[in-house]
Design an enzyme around this catalytic site. Structure first.
Site, PDB file in Angstrom:
ATOM      1  N   GLU A   4       0.996  -1.007  -0.046  1.00 59.82           N
ATOM      2  CA  GLU A   4       0.062   0.088  -0.053  1.00 59.82           C
ATOM      3  C   GLU A   4       0.802   1.217  -0.051  1.00 59.82           C
ATOM      4  OE1 GLU A   4      -3.338   0.736  -0.238  1.00 59.82           O
ATOM      5  OE2 GLU A   4      -3.405  -1.349  -0.801  1.00 59.82           O
ATOM      6  N   GLU A  13       6.919 -20.872   9.246  1.00 55.82           N
ATOM      7  CA  GLU A  13       7.332 -19.921  10.433  1.00 55.82           C
ATOM      8  C   GLU A  13       8.297 -20.451  11.435  1.00 55.82           C
ATOM      9  OE1 GLU A  13       3.703 -21.362  13.522  1.00 55.82           O
ATOM     10  OE2 GLU A  13       3.444 -19.799  12.291  1.00 55.82           O
TER      11      GLU A  13
END
Length: 205
Positions: free
Chosen positions: A94, A125
């Site tokens: 963004e 992870e």
């Protein structure tokens, strides 16, 4: 930080985390009317601004440190796994349309790569080595900033990213939602926004 190999030890560890705490007053939330559920969730959301306000000095210090490095050509790099990683990638994506940054200036890394944005990549992870490899692929420099993101503050990928970046001389920030987290301890700037069991309106009532 590695997870205990014994399931009982792991459960005991998780039970100490605010983000994993059992909320007995919410045990039957699924039996409530839809409007009551919405009101309850909205009430919990109201705790977030207060929790953020308590950490504003740490947030401001981190922003100033990031801005100083970016002014010298450094990049802002988010590193996380699962939902935390996706939010970092989202924020990075963004920045060009919102703040007119160059696409290479703010970067989001997610454990497991682009595929992990839409599909769970099991085990990614838990790898500090993967975090180091991902950062090495960006040719990290001392003017860069790496922000490790993990709600629990114990995700190896995020911790590994911060540890490796710090060794390379980059600025490091650890963002989590648990107090005294391993991620915050590993970073120069630890920011812990505790919005769970101990800070919610329902708990205080």
């Amino acid at each position: 930080m590695t997870s205990p190999s014994n399931p009982r030890d792991l459960r005991a560890e998780l039970e100490t985390l605010t983000t994993e705490a059992f909320r007995p007053e919410l045990a039957e939330i699924d039996r409530l009317a839809t409007l009551d559920i919405a009101r309850l969730m909205n009430g919990e959301d109201a705790a977030v601004p207060t929790a953020v306000a308590q950490r504003l000095p740490q947030i401001a210090a981190a922003i100033d440190a990031i801005a100083e490095r970016m002014a010298r050509g450094g990049r802002l790099i988010y590193a996380g796994a699962g939902t935390a990683g996706r939010l970092g990638v989202l924020d990075a994506s963004e920045c060009p349309p919102t703040f007119n940054t160059d696409p290479s200036q703010v970067v989001g890394l997610i454990a497991g790569g682009p595929e992990a944005m839409v599909v769970s990549v099991e085990g990614a992870e838990d790898s500090k080595d993967l975090a180091r490899t991902d950062l090495d692929g960006l040719a990290l420099t001392p003017t860069d900033t790496v922000v490790g993101i993990s709600a629990s503050g114990r995700t190896p990928y995020a911790i590994g990213a911060v540890e490796h970046a710090r060794k390379q001389g980059a600025l490091t920030i650890g963002l989590s939602c648990n107090p005294d987290s391993a991620l915050a301890a590993a970073a120069e700037h630890g920011i812990e926004i505790v919005v769970g069991r101990n800070s919610s309106p329902a708990r205080r009532a």
